[in-house]
Structure formats: C-alpha cells, structure tokens
Write a protein that holds these residues in place. Structure first.
Motif, PDB file in Angstrom:
ATOM      1  N   HIS A 156       6.485  -2.486   1.838  1.00 22.96           N
ATOM      2  CA  HIS A 156       5.303  -2.647   1.304  1.00 22.96           C
ATOM      3  C   HIS A 156       4.700  -3.839   1.533  1.00 22.96           C
ATOM      4  O   HIS A 156       5.395  -4.827   1.797  1.00 22.96           O
ATOM      5  CB  HIS A 156       5.659  -2.677  -0.287  1.00 22.96           C
ATOM      6  CG  HIS A 156       4.296  -2.667  -1.188  1.00 22.96           C
ATOM      7  ND1 HIS A 156       4.451  -3.127  -2.269  1.00 22.96           N
ATOM      8  CD2 HIS A 156       3.043  -2.378  -0.885  1.00 22.96           C
ATOM      9  CE1 HIS A 156       3.446  -3.049  -2.841  1.00 22.96           C
ATOM     10  NE2 HIS A 156       2.296  -2.636  -2.097  1.00 22.96           N
ATOM     11  N   HIS A 157       3.352  -3.882   2.033  1.00 25.16           N
ATOM     12  CA  HIS A 157       2.684  -4.923   2.491  1.00 25.16           C
ATOM     13  C   HIS A 157       1.490  -5.199   1.706  1.00 25.16           C
ATOM     14  O   HIS A 157       0.550  -4.364   1.485  1.00 25.16           O
ATOM     15  CB  HIS A 157       2.435  -5.053   3.936  1.00 25.16           C
ATOM     16  CG  HIS A 157       1.851  -6.223   4.545  1.00 25.16           C
ATOM     17  ND1 HIS A 157       0.871  -6.084   5.829  1.00 25.16           N
ATOM     18  CD2 HIS A 157       1.945  -7.451   4.085  1.00 25.16           C
ATOM     19  CE1 HIS A 157       0.729  -7.365   5.936  1.00 25.16           C
ATOM     20  NE2 HIS A 157       1.286  -8.142   5.147  1.00 25.16           N
ATOM     21  N   VAL A 205       5.808  -7.117  10.817  1.00 23.66           N
ATOM     22  CA  VAL A 205       5.177  -6.058   9.835  1.00 23.66           C
ATOM     23  C   VAL A 205       4.371  -5.414  10.980  1.00 23.66           C
ATOM     24  O   VAL A 205       3.014  -5.515  11.167  1.00 23.66           O
ATOM     25  CB  VAL A 205       4.236  -6.648   8.903  1.00 23.66           C
ATOM     26  CG1 VAL A 205       3.654  -5.673   7.812  1.00 23.66           C
ATOM     27  CG2 VAL A 205       5.110  -7.451   7.871  1.00 23.66           C
ATOM     28  N   GLY A 206       4.874  -4.212  11.609  1.00 25.38           N
ATOM     29  CA  GLY A 206       4.218  -3.533  12.793  1.00 25.38           C
ATOM     30  C   GLY A 206       3.736  -4.426  13.743  1.00 25.38           C
ATOM     31  O   GLY A 206       4.472  -5.551  14.037  1.00 25.38           O
ATOM     32  N   ASP A 228       0.883  -6.196  12.857  1.00 24.05           N
ATOM     33  CA  ASP A 228      -0.040  -7.020  12.344  1.00 24.05           C
ATOM     34  C   ASP A 228       0.277  -8.383  12.062  1.00 24.05           C
ATOM     35  O   ASP A 228      -0.634  -9.275  12.408  1.00 24.05           O
ATOM     36  CB  ASP A 228      -0.321  -6.416  10.877  1.00 24.05           C
ATOM     37  CG  ASP A 228      -0.798  -4.990  11.131  1.00 24.05           C
ATOM     38  OD1 ASP A 228      -1.447  -4.616  12.029  1.00 24.05           O
ATOM     39  OD2 ASP A 228      -0.727  -4.319  10.123  1.00 24.05           O
ATOM     40  N   THR A 233      -0.486  -1.800   1.526  1.00 26.59           N
ATOM     41  CA  THR A 233      -0.090  -0.750   2.676  1.00 26.59           C
ATOM     42  C   THR A 233       1.182  -0.215   2.351  1.00 26.59           C
ATOM     43  O   THR A 233       2.159  -1.371   2.445  1.00 26.59           O
ATOM     44  CB  THR A 233      -0.379  -1.336   3.992  1.00 26.59           C
ATOM     45  OG1 THR A 233      -1.814  -1.913   3.795  1.00 26.59           O
ATOM     46  CG2 THR A 233      -0.222  -0.237   4.876  1.00 26.59           C
ATOM     47  N   ARG A 245       4.192   0.779   4.325  1.00 27.39           N
ATOM     48  CA  ARG A 245       4.799   0.933   5.723  1.00 27.39           C
ATOM     49  C   ARG A 245       6.070   1.709   6.202  1.00 27.39           C
ATOM     50  O   ARG A 245       6.909   2.007   5.356  1.00 27.39           O
ATOM     51  CB  ARG A 245       4.960  -0.683   5.987  1.00 27.39           C
ATOM     52  CG  ARG A 245       3.901  -1.906   5.743  1.00 27.39           C
ATOM     53  CD  ARG A 245       2.564  -1.498   6.513  1.00 27.39           C
ATOM     54  NE  ARG A 245       2.611  -1.881   7.891  1.00 27.39           N
ATOM     55  CZ  ARG A 245       2.008  -2.384   8.586  1.00 27.39           C
ATOM     56  NH1 ARG A 245       0.963  -3.305   7.913  1.00 27.39           N
ATOM     57  NH2 ARG A 245       2.017  -2.459   9.914  1.00 27.39           N
ATOM     58  N   HIS A 246       6.149   2.093   7.201  1.00 23.54           N
ATOM     59  CA  HIS A 246       7.374   2.366   7.973  1.00 23.54           C
ATOM     60  C   HIS A 246       7.679   1.948   9.273  1.00 23.54           C
ATOM     61  O   HIS A 246       8.249   2.384  10.120  1.00 23.54           O
ATOM     62  CB  HIS A 246       7.258   4.324   8.149  1.00 23.54           C
ATOM     63  CG  HIS A 246       6.005   4.302   8.993  1.00 23.54           C
ATOM     64  ND1 HIS A 246       6.173   4.353  10.312  1.00 23.54           N
ATOM     65  CD2 HIS A 246       4.577   4.729   8.908  1.00 23.54           C
ATOM     66  CE1 HIS A 246       4.781   4.762  10.990  1.00 23.54           C
ATOM     67  NE2 HIS A 246       3.962   4.918   9.851  1.00 23.54           N
ATOM     68  N   ASP A 247       6.820   0.744   9.314  1.00 25.14           N
ATOM     69  CA  ASP A 247       7.196   0.057  10.710  1.00 25.14           C
ATOM     70  C   ASP A 247       7.836  -1.525  10.592  1.00 25.14           C
ATOM     71  O   ASP A 247       7.280  -2.279  11.210  1.00 25.14           O
ATOM     72  CB  ASP A 247       6.039   0.137  11.453  1.00 25.14           C
ATOM     73  CG  ASP A 247       4.846  -0.472  10.804  1.00 25.14           C
ATOM     74  OD1 ASP A 247       4.684  -0.746   9.697  1.00 25.14           O
ATOM     75  OD2 ASP A 247       3.952  -0.582  11.462  1.00 25.14           O
ATOM     76  N   MET A 248       8.465  -1.831   9.629  1.00 25.91           N
ATOM     77  CA  MET A 248       9.047  -3.125   9.292  1.00 25.91           C
ATOM     78  C   MET A 248      10.336  -3.387  10.199  1.00 25.91           C
ATOM     79  O   MET A 248      10.988  -2.541  10.171  1.00 25.91           O
ATOM     80  CB  MET A 248       9.484  -3.248   7.731  1.00 25.91           C
ATOM     81  CG  MET A 248       8.312  -3.278   6.865  1.00 25.91           C
ATOM     82  SD  MET A 248       7.075  -4.513   6.769  1.00 25.91           S
ATOM     83  CE  MET A 248       6.585  -4.444   4.999  1.00 25.91           C
ATOM     84  N   CYS A 280       4.250   0.804  -4.886  1.00 30.52           N
ATOM     85  CA  CYS A 280       4.783   1.277  -3.314  1.00 30.52           C
ATOM     86  C   CYS A 280       5.854   2.256  -3.714  1.00 30.52           C
ATOM     87  O   CYS A 280       6.757   1.897  -4.043  1.00 30.52           O
ATOM     88  CB  CYS A 280       5.062   0.311  -2.567  1.00 30.52           C
ATOM     89  SG  CYS A 280       5.399   0.845  -0.654  1.00 30.52           S
TER      90      CYS A 280
END
Length: 350
Positions: free
Chosen positions: A225-226, A257-258, A260, A233, A235-238, A133
């Motif tokens: 990073h998920h 995590v977003g 999810d 994935t 990510r930019h939404d933690m 990532c």
C-alpha cells in the motif's frame, strides 16, 4: 502465488466481528503505533483482538526502544500492570465499533481510532491516511485456506505517561476459514515472511508512507500500500532488500516502490528481537528534504511457525506464555531460520 490487491472505502462496520468479506470470518485484528517523543525516544504499542483464543485480546507490550539491534528493548510498562491475554467485550454505535477489556479501550471510527492502553498511561488518537488497502489470497498449494487482509494506515498522536508522542499507526483485519485463528490458518507458515511500514514527512509539508510485503520463498508475494498526500495505490511491485548484523538482525532496509520511488531505512534498534526493528529514512530518491520519519520492520524466519506452536502448547499446559526473551537466548538468525548456538535458559525450558 496468486493474489489480488485492491482499495476500499472505510466503513466502521468493517471492524465488526460480523464482517465477512468473501464469506470468510474475522480471525485476527491488530493495531499498533511506532511513535517518538520530543526527546527522541521511540515507543511501540501493539494489541490484538482475537489471538490463539478467539474470545481473548492479546497485549504485546509497551516498549521504549534502545539503539541496540541484537537485543530486545525493555518493556516500558510491565506485563504485571497490563496482562498479556484478557477477555474482551465489544459494542457498536451508529459511528463506531468498540473493543474493551482489562486495561484498554479501542474505539474504531471510519476515519480515526481512539485508543487508551495500559490503564490510560497510553492515549492515542490516529487519523486515517488514504483508503483501506485490501488483499485477497485464495487457497492454493501449499496453504489450504483463503485470506482477506484489510490494512488501515494513519498518523498517530497522543501521550505516553503524559509526554506528547506522534508517529505512524496501522490496523490490520485478517479474515480466513471460520473457527480458525490466524496461526491455525497458516499465514506465517505459508505466506508472510517480511513486512515493512513507514511514514515520511517532508520539509515542504507533504508526506508519504504505507506498507510492503515480501513473502515466503517461491511465493513472489510483493503486495503493498502506497499513500502519497492522502492518495492510495494498491501495489503488487514492492521490492525489499536487507543488510544484517552477525546475529542476523536486520540493520538496514532498501525499499523500491515499483519504479516510482526508493527509500533506504537505517534500523536503530529491536523492540522484540528478532521480529521487529525500528528506524528512520536514511535516503530517498525523492528530491525533497525529510523533516522526520518512522519505520517498523517485521520479519518471520522460515521456521517461526514452530516457535508459535511451542508458545501455544506452553500456554495450554501452564496457562501462560513463555518468556520470548528467555526462549531466544543464544539464538541467531542464520539462512533465514532461527537456530540456537547455546543452551536456552531454564526459564525458556519451563
């Protein structure tokens, strides 16, 4: 703040000091594990290739955690046995890149790491989970330098003094302006404040984990990073939120995590107060039973750059780093800044 997260496939040549994504130079590499033994003891081992001195490796210690949040844990292996800063040598083969020096050998393959630390008292083999990532932060106000940040996440297994251990592993490679070290490039001054990584194994044999950032105020830096059962994935939404003790130590972490999945991590203790705490999952929105878990939390108070600069100046003057424990005696974290409510010890002032 503008930044981009993306995935890459691992190539062992990424670990070479000659690797130069976006024309940048390797300014810091660090690897660490948070592992537990059969008795439930938690250990932390960390090493950097390049630190303030780009020709040296830095050993951050081998800790055995205590269930105490407001104090550092004891070193399991003292620095008298494994020096803090030593020169390193590097070599390569068709399959790996090797770093070695007094007390350690670190061999980095595309999909695994073989790490012997503390003259063999720590022996770790880590298997990569998911992809690399990567993160690109272009120069922008207020930080003047570009960064590329590559993270490699994995499962660690091995022994510490012959006792079997397992848990999470991560290695980060940081690239920035050539000839600078990471402190000079300003990563902890302008970008990075909070970071978490975690690994959860469920009763049904599945797993997930990764890392999450929350940047300095005003950056809206929420990269991560998920990894779920080998699938990564970027990510930019933690989203990270915290509870703290009266001394300012992080005692609980809530991660979303977003939309999810969400976790809450109970922190059991500090390795090196106030920077690193450790714990495990207290709850999750997954409809699964947790078999075991590990988490490692890192926090840099807003003025931590002043502490880093003091450490570097002390080393330049006296040829050694000061005692972090002594320097932080009487300190608290208040309004996200290190402050001292009592005089520092004579050792800290030396």
């Amino acid at each position: 703040m503008r930044y981009a997260t993306y995935l890459e496939k691992t190539d062992h040549e990424q670990f070479s000091l000659g690797s130069s994504p976006r024309g940048l130079a390797n300014v810091h590499m660090s690897c660490w594990v948070v592992v537990t033994d059969a008795a439930g003891n938690t250990y932390n081992v960390m090493r950097a290739i390049q630190a303030d001195d780009l020709c040296k490796s830095m050993h951050f210690g081998v800790y055995r955690g205590r269930d105490v949040l407001d104090e550092s844990s004891a070193f399991f292996i003292p620095f008298t046995e494994v020096p803090v800063v030593v020169p390193f040598a590097t070599s390569s083969s068709p399959e790996s890149v090797v770093y070695s020096g007094q007390g350690f050998d670190l061999e980095l393959f595309a999909d695994r790491t073989v790490w012997n630390e503390a003259n063999g008292r720590v022996q770790i083999e880590a298997t990569q989970l998911g992809d690399v990532c990567s993160l690109y932060v272009p120069s922008q106000h207020p930080h003047p330098h570009d960064f590329v940040f590559r993270s490699y996440f994995g499962k660690a297994a091995g022994t510490i003094d012959g006792e079997a251990v397992e848990g999470l592993y991560q290695m980060d490679s940081v690239f920035s302006t050539p000839a600078l070290n990471m402190r000079e490039a300003g990563w902890t001054d302008h970008v990075h404040q909070y970071w978490l990584n975690w690994l959860v194994e469920y009763e049904d044999g599945t797993y997930e984990g990764g890392h999450a950032f929350r940047g300095m105020p005003g950056t809206e830096f929420t990269a991560g990073h998920h990894v779920v059962d080998g699938r990564s994935t970027a990510r930019h939404d933690m989203a990270l939120e915290f509870d703290r003790t009266s001394r300012g130590t992080i005692s609980a972490v809530r991660l979303a995590v977003g939309d999810d999945v969400a976790f809450e991590f109970e922190q059991r203790g500090s390795f090196d107060w106030p920077i690193h705490t450790f714990g495990e999952v207290a709850s999750t929105t997954r409809d699964k039973k947790v078999r075991r878990s590990w988490n490692y939390m890192e926090t840099f108070p807003h003025n931590w750059g002043e502490v880093e600069r003091y450490n570097a100046a002390h080393h330049d003057l006296f040829g050694r780093y000061p005692s972090l424990r002594g320097m932080l005696e009487g300190a608290v974290v208040r309004d996200e800044r290190i402050e001292w409510d009592a005089p520092r010890s004579p050792e800290a002032k030396s």
